[in-house]
Design a protein around this motif. Structure first.
Motif, PDB file in Angstrom:
ATOM      1  N   GLY A 266     -44.166   1.229 -44.129  1.00 38.44           N
ATOM      2  CA  GLY A 266     -44.158   0.146 -44.375  1.00 38.44           C
ATOM      3  C   GLY A 266     -44.716  -0.592 -45.750  1.00 38.44           C
ATOM      4  N   ALA A 267     -45.576   0.324 -46.308  1.00 36.13           N
ATOM      5  CA  ALA A 267     -45.908  -0.104 -47.672  1.00 36.13           C
ATOM      6  C   ALA A 267     -44.766  -0.017 -48.886  1.00 36.13           C
ATOM      7  CB  ALA A 267     -46.745   1.160 -48.271  1.00 36.13           C
ATOM      8  N   ASP A 268     -43.821   0.831 -48.573  1.00 35.72           N
ATOM      9  CA  ASP A 268     -42.782   0.891 -49.287  1.00 35.72           C
ATOM     10  C   ASP A 268     -41.993  -0.351 -49.460  1.00 35.72           C
ATOM     11  OD1 ASP A 268     -43.224   3.868 -50.244  1.00 35.72           O
ATOM     12  OD2 ASP A 268     -42.175   4.366 -48.242  1.00 35.72           O
ATOM     13  N   LEU A 269     -41.866  -1.107 -48.154  1.00 34.14           N
ATOM     14  CA  LEU A 269     -40.992  -2.433 -48.162  1.00 34.14           C
ATOM     15  C   LEU A 269     -42.016  -3.591 -48.518  1.00 34.14           C
ATOM     16  CD1 LEU A 269     -39.364  -1.850 -44.424  1.00 34.14           C
ATOM     17  CD2 LEU A 269     -38.327  -1.551 -46.695  1.00 34.14           C
TER      18      LEU A 269
ATOM     19  N   ASP B  90     -40.441  -4.483 -36.898  1.00 32.67           N
ATOM     20  CA  ASP B  90     -39.115  -4.527 -36.168  1.00 32.67           C
ATOM     21  C   ASP B  90     -38.141  -3.872 -37.250  1.00 32.67           C
ATOM     22  OD1 ASP B  90     -40.143  -5.546 -33.964  1.00 32.67           O
ATOM     23  OD2 ASP B  90     -39.699  -7.650 -34.504  1.00 32.67           O
ATOM     24  N   LEU B  91     -38.177  -4.264 -38.717  1.00 27.57           N
ATOM     25  CA  LEU B  91     -37.224  -3.737 -39.628  1.00 27.57           C
ATOM     26  C   LEU B  91     -37.294  -2.247 -39.752  1.00 27.57           C
ATOM     27  CD1 LEU B  91     -35.178  -4.301 -41.666  1.00 27.57           C
ATOM     28  CD2 LEU B  91     -37.155  -4.661 -43.351  1.00 27.57           C
ATOM     29  N   LEU B  92     -38.651  -1.783 -39.664  1.00 27.68           N
ATOM     30  CA  LEU B  92     -39.048  -0.440 -39.769  1.00 27.68           C
ATOM     31  C   LEU B  92     -38.244   0.514 -38.645  1.00 27.68           C
ATOM     32  CD1 LEU B  92     -42.520   0.081 -40.991  1.00 27.68           C
ATOM     33  CD2 LEU B  92     -40.595   1.010 -42.149  1.00 27.68           C
ATOM     34  N   LYS B  93     -38.331  -0.087 -37.389  1.00 25.46           N
ATOM     35  CA  LYS B  93     -37.655   0.290 -36.225  1.00 25.46           C
ATOM     36  C   LYS B  93     -36.115   0.495 -36.509  1.00 25.46           C
ATOM     37  CE  LYS B  93     -41.229  -0.713 -32.926  1.00 25.46           C
ATOM     38  NZ  LYS B  93     -41.705  -1.236 -31.807  1.00 25.46           N
ATOM     39  N   GLN B  94     -35.634  -0.651 -36.963  1.00 31.07           N
ATOM     40  CA  GLN B  94     -34.133  -0.560 -37.128  1.00 31.07           C
ATOM     41  C   GLN B  94     -33.818   0.519 -38.169  1.00 31.07           C
ATOM     42  OE1 GLN B  94     -33.259  -4.791 -38.181  1.00 31.07           O
ATOM     43  NE2 GLN B  94     -34.432  -5.558 -36.384  1.00 31.07           N
ATOM     44  N   LEU B  95     -34.470   0.535 -39.320  1.00 33.46           N
ATOM     45  CA  LEU B  95     -34.125   1.324 -40.437  1.00 33.46           C
ATOM     46  C   LEU B  95     -34.273   2.989 -39.827  1.00 33.46           C
ATOM     47  CD1 LEU B  95     -35.802  -0.340 -43.248  1.00 33.46           C
ATOM     48  CD2 LEU B  95     -33.539  -0.292 -42.726  1.00 33.46           C
ATOM     49  N   GLU B  96     -35.326   2.911 -38.999  1.00 37.47           N
ATOM     50  CA  GLU B  96     -35.377   4.364 -38.344  1.00 37.47           C
ATOM     51  C   GLU B  96     -34.272   4.881 -37.773  1.00 37.47           C
ATOM     52  OE1 GLU B  96     -38.555   7.231 -36.126  1.00 37.47           O
ATOM     53  OE2 GLU B  96     -38.758   4.849 -35.872  1.00 37.47           O
TER      54      GLU B  96
ATOM     55  N   ASP C 246     -34.863   5.735 -50.914  1.00 39.28           N
ATOM     56  CA  ASP C 246     -34.104   4.759 -51.784  1.00 39.28           C
ATOM     57  C   ASP C 246     -32.765   3.968 -51.013  1.00 39.28           C
ATOM     58  OD1 ASP C 246     -35.874   5.311 -53.717  1.00 39.28           O
ATOM     59  OD2 ASP C 246     -34.414   6.631 -54.674  1.00 39.28           O
ATOM     60  N   ALA C 247     -32.136   4.902 -50.153  1.00 44.27           N
ATOM     61  CA  ALA C 247     -31.024   4.325 -49.654  1.00 44.27           C
ATOM     62  C   ALA C 247     -31.446   3.603 -48.423  1.00 44.27           C
ATOM     63  CB  ALA C 247     -30.163   5.436 -48.933  1.00 44.27           C
ATOM     64  N   LEU C 248     -32.723   3.991 -47.839  1.00 46.37           N
ATOM     65  CA  LEU C 248     -33.289   3.016 -46.661  1.00 46.37           C
ATOM     66  C   LEU C 248     -33.785   1.621 -47.425  1.00 46.37           C
ATOM     67  CD1 LEU C 248     -35.122   5.732 -44.666  1.00 46.37           C
ATOM     68  CD2 LEU C 248     -33.222   4.296 -43.720  1.00 46.37           C
ATOM     69  N   ILE C 249     -34.286   1.493 -48.544  1.00 49.68           N
ATOM     70  CA  ILE C 249     -34.712   0.412 -49.036  1.00 49.68           C
ATOM     71  C   ILE C 249     -33.602  -0.494 -49.453  1.00 49.68           C
ATOM     72  CG2 ILE C 249     -35.825  -0.549 -51.337  1.00 49.68           C
ATOM     73  CD1 ILE C 249     -37.735   1.737 -51.048  1.00 49.68           C
ATOM     74  N   ARG C 250     -32.503  -0.026 -49.954  1.00 49.42           N
ATOM     75  CA  ARG C 250     -31.460  -0.574 -50.325  1.00 49.42           C
ATOM     76  C   ARG C 250     -30.807  -1.351 -49.146  1.00 49.42           C
ATOM     77  NH1 ARG C 250     -30.082   3.722 -53.753  1.00 49.42           N
ATOM     78  NH2 ARG C 250     -28.637   4.497 -51.999  1.00 49.42           N
ATOM     79  N   LEU C 251     -30.802  -0.566 -48.027  1.00 53.97           N
ATOM     80  CA  LEU C 251     -30.193  -1.101 -46.871  1.00 53.97           C
ATOM     81  C   LEU C 251     -31.205  -2.365 -46.119  1.00 53.97           C
ATOM     82  CD1 LEU C 251     -28.216  -1.101 -44.370  1.00 53.97           C
ATOM     83  CD2 LEU C 251     -29.595   0.776 -43.009  1.00 53.97           C
ATOM     84  N   ALA C 252     -32.573  -2.132 -46.300  1.00 52.68           N
ATOM     85  CA  ALA C 252     -33.364  -3.167 -45.662  1.00 52.68           C
ATOM     86  C   ALA C 252     -33.376  -4.564 -46.553  1.00 52.68           C
ATOM     87  CB  ALA C 252     -34.733  -2.762 -46.040  1.00 52.68           C
TER      88      ALA C 252
END
Length: 412
Positions: free
Chosen positions: A369-372, A385-391, A404-410
Motif C-alpha cells: 500500500g505504501a508504494d501506491l 480494493d485496488l491492491l486486491k485487484q492488482l494482486e 513498476d508494472a503493477l504501479i503503471r497498471l494502478a
C-alpha cells in the motif's frame, strides 16, 4: 538364544552410557535392584530406535530421591504417588518407578501398593512383549515368557485380555497402536475379541488420552491394517464420532516412497475423516488438537478442495502461494491418495507436481500500500480494493509482473 539376547542387550548404546550406569550405582544399595523395563528392551531386540529409557526398582521412591541426590544426580518427583521419580544423569532423564502390585482395581483408579516382586510387577503391565527387564550388565529377565512373543512380533495381553482392558480402556487403542508399530502377521485373536467386547469402554476415556494414542498410531508402519481392523470392529466410529476413508488412507500410506509426510497424523486425519469440513472440526475438537495441528489440517483440506474442483492440476507456484508449501504438499498428497483409493490414479502428473512443489520459490507479491500512496493514491478502503485487484492481475500473469508494472497498471 538367551546368550544371544544378552549379548545384544549388553552392547546397546543406551545401556553402556556413564549416565545410566550412574543411576544403577546410586539405586542398587542395601539389597535393592534396578532394571530397565519395557520399550527400551523391546525396541533394542526388534532393531527399533530407543527414544527413552524407563527403570523399575525395588527401592521406594523416597529412597530413590535420597540416593540419587547423594550420588550427585538430580532427582525430580514427577509422579511420587505412583512411585515414579525422574532422575537426570548425564544430560538424560530416566523415569525410575518402584515395583507395584494392584490390590483392588477400579478402572484407572486401581489401588496400588509398592512391592519387591518382579513377577507381580510384570503381571500388572499390558502386553507380554513389554514385560521384559534387563539389568545393568545386559542380562534379560523374562518373568512371564514374553521374549518369544517379542521376537515373533506378536502382541498379546498379559493374563485375561478382558480384565487387562477393564483396568484401563485405553489399552484397546494401545493394542492396535503397538501392533501397528511392532506387529507382524495376523492380530492376536483373543486380544482382538476382547477389544470388540469391551469397546464401549472407549466412551469413558478423555479426549486428550484418545487423541494422544491415535496420533501415535497414525505414525506407525502398519497403521493402515490396524485402522482397517479398528474400523471393522466399530472402534474408529466410537473414537472419532464419524466414518473413515480406509481405502484412501491405505493409498496414502502407499505414497511413502514419494513423501514421508504421509505418516504425519494431521494429514492422515484429513484423509481418514475429511468427508466435509465439519468432519475435520469434529475430530479437532474430539482429540483436543493444538492450534498448529488444526491450522495444518484446515489448510490441507482447503488445498484438497481446490484440487478436487480443478479440471487440471494447478501450477506449483499458484498452489504454494495460496496454501504455503506445506499446505500445498499436504493437499496434493490427500488428492493423490483419493485417486489411488478409487483406482484411477496415474502417478506421473502427481509425482511431477510434488517435485515442483518442493522446489519452486514461494511467490511474493511485490507491491505494498505504501508504494501506491507514494504515487498519489489515498489511504482507505478503496486502496485495499485496488491492491486486491492488482494482486489478481499479478496472479493471472503467472506472478511475472514486477512492482513498476503493477504501479503503471494502478495509474492507468
Amino acid at each position: 538364544m538367551t546368550a544371544d539376547v544378552d549379548h545384544i542387550l549388553g552392547q546397546a548404546d543406551w545401556l553402556r552410557t556413564d549416565g545410566i550406569q550412574a543411576v544403577f550405582a546410586a539405586i542398587e544399595q542395601e539389597g535393592d535392584q534396578a532394571r530397565v523395563v519395557g520399550g527400551a528392551v523391546r525396541n533394542t531386540l526388534l532393531g527399533h530406535p530407543v527414544p527413552d529409557v524407563d527403570i523399575a526398582t525395588t527401592a521406594p521412591p523416597e529412597t530413590v530421591m535420597q540416593r540419587a541426590r547423594a550420588a550427585g544426580l538430580k532427582p525430580v518427583g514427577t509422579g511420587l504417588d505412583h512411585g515414579t521419580v525422574t532422575v537426570l544423569s548425564g544430560g538424560f532423564p530416566y523415569e525410575v518407578t518402584t515395583l507395584r502390585e494392584d490390590v483392588e482395581t477400579f478402572g484407572r483408579q486401581a489401588r496400588v501398593v509398592f512391592g519387591r516382586d518382579w513377577t507381580r510387577d510384570a503381571e500388572r503391565r499390558d502386553f507380554t512383549l513389554n514385560a521384559l527387564y534387563v539389568d545393568r550388565f545386559g542380562h534379560l529377565h523374562d518373568p512371564l515368557g514374553g521374549l518369544e512373543d517379542c521376537l515373533a512380533r506378536r502382541v498379546r495381553f498379559i493374563g485375561a485380555p478382558d480384565r487387562r482392558i477393564q483396568e484401563d480402556y485405553l489399552r484397546i487403542l494401545r493394542f492396535f497402536r503397538i501392533y501397528a508399530a511392532y506387529g507382524q502377521g495376523d492380530m492376536d485373536a483373543e486380544g482382538l475379541g476382547a477389544c470388540l467386547r469391551q469397546r464401549d469402554g472407549l466412551r469413558h476415556l478423555s479426549a486428550e488420552r484418545i487423541g494422544h494414542e491415535m496420533r501415535r498410531l497414525l505414525r506407525a508402519p502398519l497403521a493402515g491394517p490396524a485402522l482397517r481392523m479398528m474400523n471393522d470392529c466399530g472402534l474408529w466410529e466410537i473414537a472419532t464420532g464419524g466414518l473413515a476413508r480406509i481405502e484412501d488412507y491405505s493409498a496414502l500410506r502407499g505414497l511413502e516412497p514419494f513423501a514421508l509426510e504421509v505418516t504425519d497424523p494431521e494429514l492422515g486425519l484429513v484423509v481418514l475423516g475429511g468427508f466435509v469440513r465439519e468432519d475435520l472440526e469434529r475430530i479437532c475438537d474430539r482429540f483436543r488438537l493444538s492450534n498448529a495441528e488444526r491450522s495444518r489440517m484446515r489448510t490441507a483440506w482447503a488445498a484438497l478442495k481446490r484440487l478436487r474442483q480443478a479440471k487440471d492440476l494447478p501450477d506449483a507456484p499458484a498452489l504454494v502461494y495460496e496454501f504455503g508449501r506445506q499446505g500445498a504438499i499436504d493437499g496434493l498428497l490427500a488428492f493423490w491418495a483419493g485417486l489411488r483409493g478409487q483406482r484411477r490414479a496415474e502417478d506421473g502428473p502427481q509425482e511431477a507436481l510434488l517435485s515442483r512443489l518442493r522446489q519452486v520459490p514461494v511467490p511474493e507479491f511485490p507491491l505494498k500500500g505504501a508504494d501506491l500512496i507514494a504515487t498519489g493514491h489515498k489511504p482507505g478502503p478503496a486502496l485495499g480494493d485496488l491492491l486486491k485487484q492488482l494482486e489478481a492481475k499479478w496472479r493471472e500473469s503467472g506472478f511475472s509482473m514486477n512492482k513498476d508494472a503493477l504501479i503503471r497498471l494502478a495509474d492507468a
